[in-house]
Design a protein around this motif. Structure first.
Motif, PDB file in Angstrom:
ATOM      1  N   THR A 194     118.886  57.367 -47.638  1.00 13.55           N
ATOM      2  CA  THR A 194     118.161  57.025 -46.410  1.00 13.55           C
ATOM      3  C   THR A 194     116.773  57.661 -46.468  1.00 13.55           C
ATOM      4  O   THR A 194     116.638  58.875 -46.640  1.00 13.55           O
ATOM      5  CB  THR A 194     118.905  57.544 -45.170  1.00 13.55           C
ATOM      6  N   ARG A 240     113.462  58.490 -44.463  1.00 13.16           N
ATOM      7  CA  ARG A 240     112.981  58.638 -43.090  1.00 13.16           C
ATOM      8  C   ARG A 240     111.556  59.173 -43.111  1.00 13.16           C
ATOM      9  O   ARG A 240     111.239  60.107 -43.851  1.00 13.16           O
ATOM     10  CB  ARG A 240     113.890  59.598 -42.322  1.00 13.16           C
ATOM     11  N   THR A 270     120.494  55.646 -28.300  1.00 11.96           N
ATOM     12  CA  THR A 270     120.869  54.365 -28.886  1.00 11.96           C
ATOM     13  C   THR A 270     119.640  53.482 -29.022  1.00 11.96           C
ATOM     14  O   THR A 270     118.608  53.715 -28.383  1.00 11.96           O
ATOM     15  CB  THR A 270     121.901  53.633 -28.017  1.00 11.96           C
ATOM     16  N   VAL A 271     119.768  52.461 -29.849  1.00 11.55           N
ATOM     17  CA  VAL A 271     118.652  51.551 -30.083  1.00 11.55           C
ATOM     18  C   VAL A 271     118.282  50.813 -28.796  1.00 11.55           C
ATOM     19  O   VAL A 271     117.091  50.657 -28.461  1.00 11.55           O
ATOM     20  CB  VAL A 271     119.011  50.553 -31.195  1.00 11.55           C
ATOM     21  N   GLU A 311     114.550  51.012 -27.000  1.00  8.56           N
ATOM     22  CA  GLU A 311     113.684  49.846 -26.829  1.00  8.56           C
ATOM     23  C   GLU A 311     113.447  49.538 -25.354  1.00  8.56           C
ATOM     24  O   GLU A 311     112.330  49.156 -24.959  1.00  8.56           O
ATOM     25  CB  GLU A 311     114.292  48.640 -27.539  1.00  8.56           C
ATOM     26  N   ARG A 371     109.422  51.321 -36.111  1.00 14.16           N
ATOM     27  CA  ARG A 371     110.259  52.308 -35.426  1.00 14.16           C
ATOM     28  C   ARG A 371     111.530  52.625 -36.195  1.00 14.16           C
ATOM     29  O   ARG A 371     112.062  53.736 -36.102  1.00 14.16           O
ATOM     30  CB  ARG A 371     110.608  51.806 -34.028  1.00 14.16           C
ATOM     31  N   HIS A 372     112.017  51.658 -36.973  1.00 15.70           N
ATOM     32  CA  HIS A 372     113.261  51.877 -37.717  1.00 15.70           C
ATOM     33  C   HIS A 372     113.100  52.902 -38.835  1.00 15.70           C
ATOM     34  O   HIS A 372     114.090  53.344 -39.435  1.00 15.70           O
ATOM     35  CB  HIS A 372     113.752  50.558 -38.310  1.00 15.70           C
ATOM     36  N   LYS A 373     111.855  53.315 -39.138  1.00 18.45           N
ATOM     37  CA  LYS A 373     111.617  54.298 -40.191  1.00 18.45           C
ATOM     38  C   LYS A 373     111.442  55.714 -39.651  1.00 18.45           C
ATOM     39  O   LYS A 373     111.413  56.663 -40.436  1.00 18.45           O
ATOM     40  CB  LYS A 373     110.379  53.905 -41.009  1.00 18.45           C
ATOM     41  N   TYR A 395     117.616  54.988 -34.660  1.00 20.23           N
ATOM     42  CA  TYR A 395     117.857  54.155 -35.839  1.00 20.23           C
ATOM     43  C   TYR A 395     118.494  54.938 -36.983  1.00 20.23           C
ATOM     44  O   TYR A 395     118.830  54.362 -38.017  1.00 20.23           O
ATOM     45  CB  TYR A 395     116.541  53.517 -36.303  1.00 20.23           C
ATOM     46  N   SER A 437     121.181  56.985 -36.284  1.00 20.59           N
ATOM     47  CA  SER A 437     122.466  57.412 -35.758  1.00 20.59           C
ATOM     48  C   SER A 437     123.532  57.265 -36.850  1.00 20.59           C
ATOM     49  O   SER A 437     123.653  56.221 -37.495  1.00 20.59           O
ATOM     50  CB  SER A 437     122.842  56.567 -34.540  1.00 20.59           C
TER      51      SER A 437
END
Length: 541
Positions: free
Chosen positions: A379, A381, A418-419, A423, A448-450, A455, A457
């Motif tokens: 992963t 980040r 949570t996502v 958002e 944002r997912h990086k 994201y 979790s």
């Protein structure tokens, strides 16, 4: 025998005698890369004798005799060179006359010398620093053709005696210490002081502090035996000596580290010209720590304080005491995709072939591509701080310490789990402050997912959301490594930083064990926390 330097094609310098020059002259024309100076014929000489004699224990040195007789003599100068004064060596005579010149107000240097047919020096002159004719009139030369000097001849037992002393000068004598210190003979730095300066400079003590430390050892600034200008010159020569033959010295440093640590490893990548392109190294303790705590690492290459301005990267993790641990260092000449691929591949190989579960870096595109190609299951980040560091510049008055928007933004970034929550809170934030068209917020939301917490979790991050640990280690490194540091000194000082970090880790481990809690290295970080009664550790922040 006169020796002549001949420059050969490979850039080396060979020393040949004047006899060889004669034969070379008759054998044909020299090559274009050869420079030959024709000398005179050789005259065979016997072995040269030492410029000193055996020291007799009960002999009174000339300096001691001069000090003892000062009261009865009634002269202005304590040191008084007179005809017939005997010295054990030229060095003793030079230092004696140099003390006299300090008192009177001039400087000295070695002058003419003469050898006998056996090759033994039998005469030496120590002259005033202004002796000798200037090259041209109205020049900046200090020469004034001064006749003051001390002439020394050999004694029968190998010592030296004063055969002539000319005390008159044709120039004004200096009176203040500040003026006298600028004579080369009066700004000598002794061996012990040189070693002290060398150690202080290697440990990143600046020039002003070094000079303050030196003169404090002498009680008063006026008592310092040399000037700050002289110290600066010496430090410049010291830096040059450290930088000479840097690669060989670096390899020697690695060999020394390897002799003390069998698990020490390093890898070198060279270019087509056999120049170092990338240099990666780690030690046995770092390998052990990676095995136990290498699931999450941060990597940062913002440090460039070295002679070659090469980016230096640190692989940093966190241990069971939430202390930063250094797992390896890499010096890179290029920050390209291929260079990063080589670094990550070799780092994983040195660490036993096991890639980390999570890697935190800045937003470098080359680093991102290299991680995808070398650690596909890891992963990746982005550092949250790097993403948000330009918020103040792009949001202006909205992003101040007293603004409601700043507090609201930090709440969204740090507290949404949570996502969907993230958002929705983000959209509500833009609606409330009417920032839908803000370019900065649009750009960071698209990626944002990086970097955003929700994201990741279920991904183990050991409470790390930025490369702050790597940057903190870089900051510590600046305290150990001087600017424009050669590679060999960089490696040595980096090793000192690692030693200090390991000592601090040992202290914390001792406190834990003495407190009755034994934490095993092979437990994940969350299990450590549960053993001490804290089951609410947030492993994703």
């Amino acid at each position: 025998m006169v020796q002549t330097s001949a420059r050969v094609g490979d850039g080396t310098s060979d020393v040949v005698s004047s006899c060889d020059v004669q034969s070379a002259r008759h054998s044909g024309p020299a090559s274009a890369n050869t420079t030959i100076r024709v000398g005179w014929k050789c005259r065979p000489r016997g072995p040269s004798a030492a410029d000193e004699r055996a020291v007799v224990a009960d002999r009174v040195p000339p300096l001691e005799a001069a000090i003892r007789g000062f009261a009865d003599r009634g002269t202005v100068a304590v040191v008084n060179p007179v005809l017939g004064t005997i010295f054990d060596s030229l060095a003793e005579a030079y230092e004696f006359y140099n003390l006299y010149s300090w008192e009177v107000g001039f400087g000295i240097r070695y002058g003419k010398s003469r050898q006998n047919v056996n090759g033994t020096k039998c005469m030496q002159e120590i002259v005033c620093g202004r002796a000798g004719k200037p090259e041209r009139e109205n020049s900046s030369s200090m020469r004034s053709n001064c006749a003051a000097m001390l002439r020394l001849h050999r004694t029968d037992d190998g010592g030296w005696y004063v055969s002539e002393n000319r005390a008159s000068h044709n120039h004004e004598l200096l009176r203040t210490c500040a003026e006298k210190l600028h004579w080369p003979s009066h700004r000598h730095i002794d061996t012990y002081t040189r070693d002290l300066v060398k150690q202080l400079r290697q440990n990143n003590v600046n020039l002003g502090k070094v000079y303050t430390i030196i003169w404090s050892l002498f009680g008063r600034m006026e008592n310092a035996p040399f000037t700050k200008r002289c110290l600066r010159t010496f430090c410049g020569k010291l830096s040059k000596e450290q930088a000479d033959d840097d690669v060989r010295k670096t390899m020697d440093a690695f060999s020394e580290l390897g002799s003390n640590d069998p698990e020490f490893s390093y890898v070198v990548e060279v270019d087509k010209e056999s120049k170092i392109k990338t240099l990666l190294w780690t030690n046995g303790r770092s390998k052990m720590q990676y095995h136990n705590f290498g699931d999450v690492i941060t990597f940062d290459t913002t440090y460039k304080t070295n002679l070659y301005d090469m980016p230096f990267g640190l692989f940093v993790g966190v241990n069971n005491h939430f202390q930063s641990i250094i797992m390896g260092g890499v010096m890179m000449r290029e920050e390209t995709i291929e260079s990063f691929k080589w670094v990550f591949t070799e780092f994983i190989r040195l660490m036993g072939g096991k890639p980390p579960k999570t890697v935190l870096t800045d937003q470098a595109r080359a680093m991102e591509v290299a991680i995808q190609q070398t650690m596909s299951d890891t992963t990746h980040r982005w550092c949250k701080w790097h993403v948000l560091r330009k918020a103040k510049d792009h949001l202006g008055p909205h992003y101040t310490k007293s603004s409601d928007f700043r507090a609201a933004l930090h709440k969204v970034v740090n507290e949404m789990l949570t996502v969907d929550e993230f958002e929705a809170a983000w959209a509500e934030l833009l609606d409330k402050y009417k920032l839908h068209n803000n370019t900065f917020l649009i750009q960071i939301f698209e990626v944002r997912h990086k970097w955003a917490k929700p994201y990741f979790s279920g991904k183990f991050c050991a409470k790390q959301t930025s490369t702050q640990r790597s940057e903190s280690a870089n900051h510590l490194l600046k305290g150990y490594i001087p600017p424009a540091c050669p590679m060999n000194l960089f490696v040595k000082q980096y090793n000192k930083l690692q030693f200090d970090r390991e000592a601090e880790e040992g202290f914390q481990e001792k406190r834990t064990r003495l407190g009755g809690i034994v934490l095993r290295y092979n437990y994940p970080l969350e299990e450590h926390a549960s053993q001490v009664g804290d089951s609410n550790v947030d492993a994703f922040d």
